[in-house]
Design a protein around this motif. Sequence first.
Motif, mmCIF file in Angstrom:
data_model
loop_
_atom_site.group_PDB
_atom_site.id
_atom_site.type_symbol
_atom_site.label_atom_id
_atom_site.label_comp_id
_atom_site.label_asym_id
_atom_site.label_seq_id
_atom_site.Cartn_x
_atom_site.Cartn_y
_atom_site.Cartn_z
ATOM 1 N N GLU A 1 36.321 32.576 47.255
ATOM 2 C CA GLU A 1 35.900 34.360 47.235
ATOM 3 C C GLU A 1 37.067 35.353 47.288
ATOM 4 O O GLU A 1 38.275 34.520 47.480
ATOM 5 C CB GLU A 1 34.692 35.382 48.398
ATOM 6 C CG GLU A 1 33.286 34.568 47.581
ATOM 7 C CD GLU A 1 32.425 34.619 46.593
ATOM 8 O OE1 GLU A 1 32.773 35.262 45.917
ATOM 9 O OE2 GLU A 1 31.553 33.858 46.520
ATOM 10 N N VAL A 2 37.148 36.363 46.424
ATOM 11 C CA VAL A 2 38.531 37.439 47.027
ATOM 12 C C VAL A 2 38.729 38.036 48.062
ATOM 13 O O VAL A 2 38.036 37.879 48.825
ATOM 14 C CB VAL A 2 38.344 38.359 45.969
ATOM 15 C CG1 VAL A 2 38.958 39.713 46.843
ATOM 16 C CG2 VAL A 2 38.022 38.190 44.330
ATOM 17 N N GLY A 3 40.089 37.273 48.412
ATOM 18 C CA GLY A 3 40.127 37.280 50.229
ATOM 19 C C GLY A 3 39.826 36.101 50.571
ATOM 20 O O GLY A 3 39.697 35.761 52.107
ATOM 21 N N SER B 1 46.448 35.250 42.598
ATOM 22 C CA SER B 1 45.785 35.861 44.317
ATOM 23 C C SER B 1 46.585 36.343 45.377
ATOM 24 O O SER B 1 47.433 35.870 44.869
ATOM 25 C CB SER B 1 44.556 34.995 44.264
ATOM 26 O OG SER B 1 43.608 34.576 42.726
ATOM 27 N N ARG C 1 45.949 38.217 49.805
ATOM 28 C CA ARG C 1 45.147 38.120 50.638
ATOM 29 C C ARG C 1 45.815 38.929 51.791
ATOM 30 O O ARG C 1 46.911 38.579 52.036
ATOM 31 C CB ARG C 1 44.561 36.870 51.336
ATOM 32 C CG ARG C 1 43.510 37.306 51.755
ATOM 33 C CD ARG C 1 42.689 35.467 52.745
ATOM 34 N NE ARG C 1 43.736 34.337 53.383
ATOM 35 C CZ ARG C 1 43.987 33.230 52.987
ATOM 36 N NH1 ARG C 1 43.344 32.714 52.759
ATOM 37 N NH2 ARG C 1 45.186 33.211 54.149
ATOM 38 N N GLN D 1 44.583 47.859 50.280
ATOM 39 C CA GLN D 1 44.488 46.335 48.846
ATOM 40 C C GLN D 1 45.186 46.497 48.777
ATOM 41 O O GLN D 1 47.040 46.914 48.545
ATOM 42 C CB GLN D 1 44.056 47.567 47.615
ATOM 43 C CG GLN D 1 42.154 48.514 47.506
ATOM 44 C CD GLN D 1 41.788 48.467 46.255
ATOM 45 O OE1 GLN D 1 43.029 49.517 45.685
ATOM 46 N NE2 GLN D 1 41.293 47.673 45.693
ATOM 47 N N ARG E 1 36.438 43.433 39.263
ATOM 48 C CA ARG E 1 36.203 42.019 40.176
ATOM 49 C C ARG E 1 34.997 41.397 39.552
ATOM 50 O O ARG E 1 34.653 41.362 38.431
ATOM 51 C CB ARG E 1 35.129 43.099 41.241
ATOM 52 C CG ARG E 1 35.819 44.138 41.737
ATOM 53 C CD ARG E 1 36.428 43.128 43.490
ATOM 54 N NE ARG E 1 35.556 42.385 44.384
ATOM 55 C CZ ARG E 1 35.847 41.933 44.626
ATOM 56 N NH1 ARG E 1 36.625 42.216 45.800
ATOM 57 N NH2 ARG E 1 35.183 40.924 45.651
ATOM 58 N N TYR F 1 40.821 42.669 43.949
ATOM 59 C CA TYR F 1 41.787 43.219 44.422
ATOM 60 C C TYR F 1 41.009 42.709 45.287
ATOM 61 O O TYR F 1 40.005 43.203 45.923
ATOM 62 C CB TYR F 1 42.378 43.981 44.459
ATOM 63 C CG TYR F 1 43.312 44.731 43.113
ATOM 64 C CD1 TYR F 1 43.978 43.623 42.071
ATOM 65 C CD2 TYR F 1 43.379 45.726 43.026
ATOM 66 C CE1 TYR F 1 44.497 44.079 40.876
ATOM 67 C CE2 TYR F 1 43.913 46.313 42.014
ATOM 68 C CZ TYR F 1 44.632 45.053 41.074
ATOM 69 O OH TYR F 1 45.114 45.530 40.101
ATOM 70 N N HIS F 2 41.734 41.939 46.947
ATOM 71 C CA HIS F 2 41.489 41.608 48.555
ATOM 72 C C HIS F 2 41.446 43.265 48.842
ATOM 73 O O HIS F 2 42.557 44.024 48.629
ATOM 74 C CB HIS F 2 41.884 40.698 48.953
ATOM 75 C CG HIS F 2 41.698 40.364 50.440
ATOM 76 N ND1 HIS F 2 41.706 40.598 50.999
ATOM 77 C CD2 HIS F 2 40.087 40.401 50.666
ATOM 78 C CE1 HIS F 2 41.256 39.859 52.388
ATOM 79 N NE2 HIS F 2 39.780 40.186 52.071
ATOM 80 N N THR F 3 40.251 44.227 49.741
ATOM 81 C CA THR F 3 40.347 44.964 49.880
ATOM 82 C C THR F 3 40.059 45.559 51.309
ATOM 83 O O THR F 3 38.870 44.151 51.264
ATOM 84 C CB THR F 3 39.482 45.973 48.703
ATOM 85 O OG1 THR F 3 39.858 45.977 47.612
ATOM 86 C CG2 THR F 3 39.167 47.241 49.429
#
Length: 532
Positions: free
Chosen positions: A304-306, A424, A426, A497, A512, A523-525
């Motif tokens: 997953e994102v992050g 990507s 993180r 972010q 997303r 974007y990882h937030t």
Amino acid sequence: MAAVGAGVVLGELAAGLLSPSVSPVTAVGGAVIDAVPPGVKDWAISLFGTADKLALLGGMGLVIAALAALGGVLEWRRRFAGLAVIAIFGLVGVAAVLTRAEGSANAVPEPLLAAVLGMVLLRWLIRRLKDWSDADADADADADADPAAPAPAASAEATPAAGEPAKGPMGQPPARPARRRFLQSLAVTAAIAGVGGVLASTLRGAAAAVVELRGKLVLPGPASRAQPIPAGAELGLAGLDPLITPNKDFYRIDTALRVPLVDPHQWKLKVTGLVDHEVELDFDALLAKPLTERYITIACVSNEVGGELIGNARWLGWPVRELLAQAGPKPGADMVLSRSADGWTAGTPLEVLTDTRDALLAVGMNGEPLPLEHGFPVRLVVPGLYGYVSATKWVTELKVTRFADDVAYWTPRGWSERGPIKTSSRIDVPRAGRSVNAGTVDFGGVAWAQHRGIGKVEVRVNRGEWEQAELAPAISTDTWRQWKLSVPLGPGQYEVQVRATDLAGVPQVEERAPVAPSGATGYHTVTVDVKS
């Protein structure tokens, strides 16, 4: 539950003797993994992470216990109804072991033995329970009889012989001895399950033999050594993941419920399909090749994102392109279907395995032989592609073919064919939801764009202007890079972010998207609370 539990243990015990690579439990579990929709698999990984297999086994245990309890109730009410439930258990087990790639005729008796023992024990326990129930009913009937009636006269016929259990007024065993016999029978069954479990664990410890072989293995030195790690590549920021992921911390995502146990002395790799010459390679021959050592970051498409389903290691292996060159792929071929010892497959573009990148038949990881769970004795490592199309563990075959003719494991399950890794980034520090003190707050993390390289990383606070972070030197374009940015923040809550841009100037996708079908984007937030 006691009867079925003992049967399951016998099946595992038989597997230790007959087919160490597959057992009824792991075969059924593997079939479940194969059958569940991709969305369920993604949910399980996001919820349980690398503990997904432990969660599956626990869930299977609960389901087996529930169905076993149902079978017991049915057998109590109607003879053979519960036995039919256990028989279905056995047939499901037979079907499962026959569908596993590592299964064989030797594995078929395992679920059958488990079912037979479960059925025998269930009938035995039900008989004991009925004896107790009948004795209770007789005792109740005696209590309801005319209390003024004279007690039966004692006679020689009513006097039990020595060592014979006492009889009740109607010649039936009294409730207390019947209850005791039932509980003793239950205890015996539980003991069978417990002792069998210990023995099964010992025999299933066939892994110990492979572990011993691995422990004695001495890998040769590389003919081409890894690039030196540049000074400053590790930023030293507390809480940041290390630049080189230790083997024990390296993520593991695969479909193998039990780690395949492959004896390196018996391992062989075949190159088949659309080739001029089929090639077969054994482990000793592989170790005799001029091996290459490289730092390469690999990632799972389910990240997953992050997420943390990514790691960077120093791999030792032989370039796949050299093996394929010996085989001579025929014109028109565009895919290599790699196969694992447990039957899993990945479809990798042929050009990726024959260009200049360091796609390896890896035998070493961070200076030691591959760990069992990471593919011992041999696996594929391919820079730039997600693992589901490239990182085949316990690899045994490379079939040169065409995308139009063959499909790999995940493609018919809705995933894209080629799986290039997406750019990507993180945020590792501070972690989401953490509180920090007001003042200068250090943010840090990692960014990756394997085989393209990271050009820059930027951070923004509360959707403000992007600020470029300090980017640590790269080992190579095939590895992730650490980044850091210090931001002055007063008390309050902040949304932070991060985004990365590759060396070609292409930024990561902001929109997303879920992991399926080709990898997550966005974007990882994180939200950070700053205290005064």
